[in-house]
Scaffold this motif. Structure first.
Motif, PDB file in Angstrom:
ATOM      1  N   LEU A   1       0.840  -1.198   0.000  1.00  0.00           N
ATOM      2  CA  LEU A   1       0.000   0.000   0.000  1.00  0.00           C
ATOM      3  C   LEU A   1       0.874   1.247   0.000  1.00  0.00           C
ATOM      4  CD1 LEU A   1      -2.698  -1.037   2.618  1.00  0.00           C
ATOM      5  CD2 LEU A   1      -2.828  -1.200   0.113  1.00  0.00           C
ATOM      6  N   THR A   2       0.517   2.201  -0.837  1.00  0.00           N
ATOM      7  CA  THR A   2       1.232   3.468  -0.910  1.00  0.00           C
ATOM      8  C   THR A   2       0.223   4.599  -0.761  1.00  0.00           C
ATOM      9  OG1 THR A   2       0.996   3.632  -3.309  1.00  0.00           O
ATOM     10  CG2 THR A   2       2.935   2.445  -2.490  1.00  0.00           C
ATOM     11  N   GLY A   3       0.720   5.827  -0.767  1.00  0.00           N
ATOM     12  CA  GLY A   3      -0.154   6.992  -0.764  1.00  0.00           C
ATOM     13  C   GLY A   3      -0.595   7.284  -2.176  1.00  0.00           C
ATOM     14  N   PRO A   4      -1.623   8.035  -2.345  1.00  0.00           N
ATOM     15  CA  PRO A   4      -2.397   8.628  -1.257  1.00  0.00           C
ATOM     16  C   PRO A   4      -3.341   7.622  -0.607  1.00  0.00           C
ATOM     17  CG  PRO A   4      -3.391   9.236  -3.351  1.00  0.00           C
ATOM     18  CD  PRO A   4      -2.143   8.450  -3.668  1.00  0.00           C
ATOM     19  N   ALA A   5      -3.765   7.992   0.578  1.00  0.00           N
ATOM     20  CA  ALA A   5      -4.794   7.245   1.301  1.00  0.00           C
ATOM     21  C   ALA A   5      -6.100   8.022   1.156  1.00  0.00           C
ATOM     22  CB  ALA A   5      -4.414   7.135   2.768  1.00  0.00           C
ATOM     23  N   PRO A   6      -7.221   7.397   1.443  1.00  0.00           N
ATOM     24  CA  PRO A   6      -8.468   8.151   1.387  1.00  0.00           C
ATOM     25  C   PRO A   6      -8.444   9.318   2.377  1.00  0.00           C
ATOM     26  CG  PRO A   6      -8.842   5.931   2.268  1.00  0.00           C
ATOM     27  CD  PRO A   6      -7.420   6.016   1.833  1.00  0.00           C
ATOM     28  N   ASP A   7      -8.929  10.472   1.927  1.00  0.00           N
ATOM     29  CA  ASP A   7      -9.051  11.607   2.848  1.00  0.00           C
ATOM     30  C   ASP A   7     -10.341  11.436   3.652  1.00  0.00           C
ATOM     31  OD1 ASP A   7     -11.163  12.379   1.150  1.00  0.00           O
ATOM     32  OD2 ASP A   7     -10.008  13.984   0.208  1.00  0.00           O
ATOM     33  N   ARG A   8     -10.628  12.379   4.507  1.00  0.00           N
ATOM     34  CA  ARG A   8     -11.796  12.244   5.394  1.00  0.00           C
ATOM     35  C   ARG A   8     -13.102  12.145   4.618  1.00  0.00           C
ATOM     36  NH1 ARG A   8     -10.615  15.618  10.941  1.00  0.00           N
ATOM     37  NH2 ARG A   8      -8.506  14.793  11.236  1.00  0.00           N
ATOM     38  N   VAL A   9     -13.212  12.872   3.529  1.00  0.00           N
ATOM     39  CA  VAL A   9     -14.442  12.820   2.724  1.00  0.00           C
ATOM     40  C   VAL A   9     -14.600  11.439   2.100  1.00  0.00           C
ATOM     41  CG1 VAL A   9     -15.588  13.759   0.667  1.00  0.00           C
ATOM     42  CG2 VAL A   9     -14.480  15.303   2.300  1.00  0.00           C
ATOM     43  N   ALA A  10     -13.527  10.884   1.553  1.00  0.00           N
ATOM     44  CA  ALA A  10     -13.583   9.552   0.944  1.00  0.00           C
ATOM     45  C   ALA A  10     -13.742   8.467   2.002  1.00  0.00           C
ATOM     46  CB  ALA A  10     -12.324   9.299   0.121  1.00  0.00           C
TER      47      ALA A  10
ATOM     48  N   VAL B   1       6.767  -2.058  14.253  1.00  0.00           N
ATOM     49  CA  VAL B   1       6.974  -0.631  13.961  1.00  0.00           C
ATOM     50  C   VAL B   1       6.586  -0.315  12.522  1.00  0.00           C
ATOM     51  CG1 VAL B   1       8.748   1.164  13.701  1.00  0.00           C
ATOM     52  CG2 VAL B   1       8.767  -0.336  15.702  1.00  0.00           C
ATOM     53  N   SER B   2       7.001  -1.167  11.594  1.00  0.00           N
ATOM     54  CA  SER B   2       6.807  -0.862  10.166  1.00  0.00           C
ATOM     55  C   SER B   2       5.348  -0.834   9.754  1.00  0.00           C
ATOM     56  CB  SER B   2       7.580  -1.847   9.284  1.00  0.00           C
ATOM     57  OG  SER B   2       7.010  -3.136   9.349  1.00  0.00           O
ATOM     58  N   GLN B   3       4.502  -1.605  10.436  1.00  0.00           N
ATOM     59  CA  GLN B   3       3.099  -1.581  10.030  1.00  0.00           C
ATOM     60  C   GLN B   3       2.482  -0.196  10.224  1.00  0.00           C
ATOM     61  OE1 GLN B   3      -0.450  -3.245  11.899  1.00  0.00           O
ATOM     62  NE2 GLN B   3       0.861  -4.149  13.470  1.00  0.00           N
ATOM     63  N   PHE B   4       3.046   0.585  11.125  1.00  0.00           N
ATOM     64  CA  PHE B   4       2.548   1.946  11.325  1.00  0.00           C
ATOM     65  C   PHE B   4       3.381   2.969  10.549  1.00  0.00           C
ATOM     66  CE2 PHE B   4       1.499  -0.477  15.187  1.00  0.00           C
ATOM     67  CZ  PHE B   4       0.130  -0.468  15.033  1.00  0.00           C
ATOM     68  N   ARG B   5       4.678   2.806  10.573  1.00  0.00           N
ATOM     69  CA  ARG B   5       5.562   3.769   9.904  1.00  0.00           C
ATOM     70  C   ARG B   5       5.325   3.786   8.386  1.00  0.00           C
ATOM     71  NH1 ARG B   5      10.735   3.528  12.556  1.00  0.00           N
ATOM     72  NH2 ARG B   5       9.843   5.173  13.817  1.00  0.00           N
ATOM     73  N   GLU B   6       5.031   2.636   7.795  1.00  0.00           N
ATOM     74  CA  GLU B   6       4.888   2.534   6.347  1.00  0.00           C
ATOM     75  C   GLU B   6       3.443   2.649   5.869  1.00  0.00           C
ATOM     76  OE1 GLU B   6       6.888  -1.074   5.205  1.00  0.00           O
ATOM     77  OE2 GLU B   6       8.751  -0.444   6.185  1.00  0.00           O
ATOM     78  N   SER B   7       2.505   2.703   6.777  1.00  0.00           N
ATOM     79  CA  SER B   7       1.091   2.736   6.398  1.00  0.00           C
ATOM     80  C   SER B   7       0.664   4.132   5.960  1.00  0.00           C
ATOM     81  CB  SER B   7       0.230   2.303   7.588  1.00  0.00           C
ATOM     82  OG  SER B   7      -1.142   2.346   7.259  1.00  0.00           O
TER      83      SER B   7
ATOM     84  N   VAL C   1      -6.638  -1.887  10.463  1.00  0.00           N
ATOM     85  CA  VAL C   1      -6.956  -1.960   9.040  1.00  0.00           C
ATOM     86  C   VAL C   1      -6.205  -0.833   8.342  1.00  0.00           C
ATOM     87  CG1 VAL C   1      -8.757  -1.934   7.290  1.00  0.00           C
ATOM     88  CG2 VAL C   1      -9.185  -3.027   9.502  1.00  0.00           C
ATOM     89  N   HIS C   2      -5.258  -1.226   7.503  1.00  0.00           N
ATOM     90  CA  HIS C   2      -4.420  -0.278   6.776  1.00  0.00           C
ATOM     91  C   HIS C   2      -5.033  -0.030   5.409  1.00  0.00           C
ATOM     92  CE1 HIS C   2      -1.256  -0.476   9.803  1.00  0.00           C
ATOM     93  NE2 HIS C   2      -1.625  -1.734   9.928  1.00  0.00           N
ATOM     94  N   LEU C   3      -5.069   1.251   5.008  1.00  0.00           N
ATOM     95  CA  LEU C   3      -5.677   1.644   3.744  1.00  0.00           C
ATOM     96  C   LEU C   3      -4.726   2.519   2.950  1.00  0.00           C
ATOM     97  CD1 LEU C   3      -8.304   2.430   6.070  1.00  0.00           C
ATOM     98  CD2 LEU C   3      -9.286   1.563   3.988  1.00  0.00           C
ATOM     99  N   GLY C   4      -4.819   2.408   1.648  1.00  0.00           N
ATOM    100  CA  GLY C   4      -3.997   3.236   0.778  1.00  0.00           C
ATOM    101  C   GLY C   4      -4.260   2.916  -0.673  1.00  0.00           C
ATOM    102  N   THR C   5      -3.363   3.378  -1.506  1.00  0.00           N
ATOM    103  CA  THR C   5      -3.444   3.102  -2.934  1.00  0.00           C
ATOM    104  C   THR C   5      -2.760   1.762  -3.191  1.00  0.00           C
ATOM    105  OG1 THR C   5      -3.423   5.454  -3.423  1.00  0.00           O
ATOM    106  CG2 THR C   5      -2.780   3.966  -5.213  1.00  0.00           C
ATOM    107  N   GLU C   6      -3.404   0.960  -4.021  1.00  0.00           N
ATOM    108  CA  GLU C   6      -2.844  -0.354  -4.322  1.00  0.00           C
ATOM    109  C   GLU C   6      -1.558  -0.208  -5.104  1.00  0.00           C
ATOM    110  OE1 GLU C   6      -5.577  -2.957  -6.258  1.00  0.00           O
ATOM    111  OE2 GLU C   6      -7.180  -2.518  -4.848  1.00  0.00           O
ATOM    112  N   GLY C   7      -0.530  -0.880  -4.640  1.00  0.00           N
ATOM    113  CA  GLY C   7       0.724  -0.962  -5.381  1.00  0.00           C
ATOM    114  C   GLY C   7       0.726  -2.242  -6.187  1.00  0.00           C
TER     115      GLY C   7
END
Length: 192
Positions: free
Chosen positions: A23-32, A87-93, A166-172
């Motif tokens: 998962l990469t950025g962008p992530a959904p913003d508050r509206v999404a 650590v990485s599950q949060f740092r990279e999310s 639950v980690h969310l982002g753009t599919e890599g």
């Protein structure tokens, strides 16, 4: 008569979580994110107890939580690799929603059913994100079970637990699909 929704069935038959590390950025913003969270909370909830709550961790919060995980892993003497994974599950999310199980005191609904409801929120959140075009993954890991981490990083109250991060982002890059369960090996039909 049933009213089938073939698009929904096709989605469910093909759905798959995306590995968090893809998962990469962008992530959904508050509206999404709002309709995704709204859909996620439409789960079985016997007694209408709402035995869960959500904590949305945006970038600065994820960095802070990753630092708490690093300190907790070191303080517990966890192997370096295990600490790094937590650590990485949060740092990279790009974005994380902590689904907190909040069992309510009641004689009508067993705690087990309340915990299952929180688990349903996790899966519904993943599915709603995927259906909205985002990548999503449900993880736990040692931080989900470390009381000190849960207090220091998320300010959980006594009796609260993590059902999932639950980690969310753009599919890599999407790895190949994994083997799926064999119905013949896992389903027992009882006719009488």
């Amino acid at each position: 008569m049933p009213h089938p929704n073939p698009h929904a069935v096709d989605f469910l038959l093909a759905r798959r979580s995306r590995p968090a590390k893809t998962l990469t950025g962008p992530a959904p913003d508050r509206v999404a994110l709002e309709p995704i969270l709204t859909a996620a909370l439409r789960v079985p909830d016997h007694g209408k107890l709402e035995p869960w709550r959500l904590i949305v961790l945006e970038r600065a919060a994820l960095d802070r939580v990753a630092e708490v995980a690093a300190r907790r892993g070191e303080a517990q003497g966890l192997p370096e690799e295990q600490t790094a994974k937590g650590v990485s599950q949060f740092r990279e999310s790009p974005l994380c929603v902590a689904v907190v199980a909040v069992p309510r005191p009641t004689d009508k609904v067993p705690e087990w059913e309340q915990l299952l409801s929180a688990g349903c929120v996790c899966l519904s959140l993943v599915n709603a994100a995927l259906a909205s075009g985002w990548g999503a993954c449900w993880l736990t890991g040692w931080p989900a079970y470390d009381a000190g981490f849960l207090t220091d990083a998320l300010d959980l109250a006594p009796g609260e637990r993590i059902a999932g991060f639950v980690h969310l982002g753009t599919e890599g890059a999407v790895p190949p699909d994994r083997p799926r369960p064999d119905l013949a090996a896992t389903v027992r039909w009882v006719s009488a």
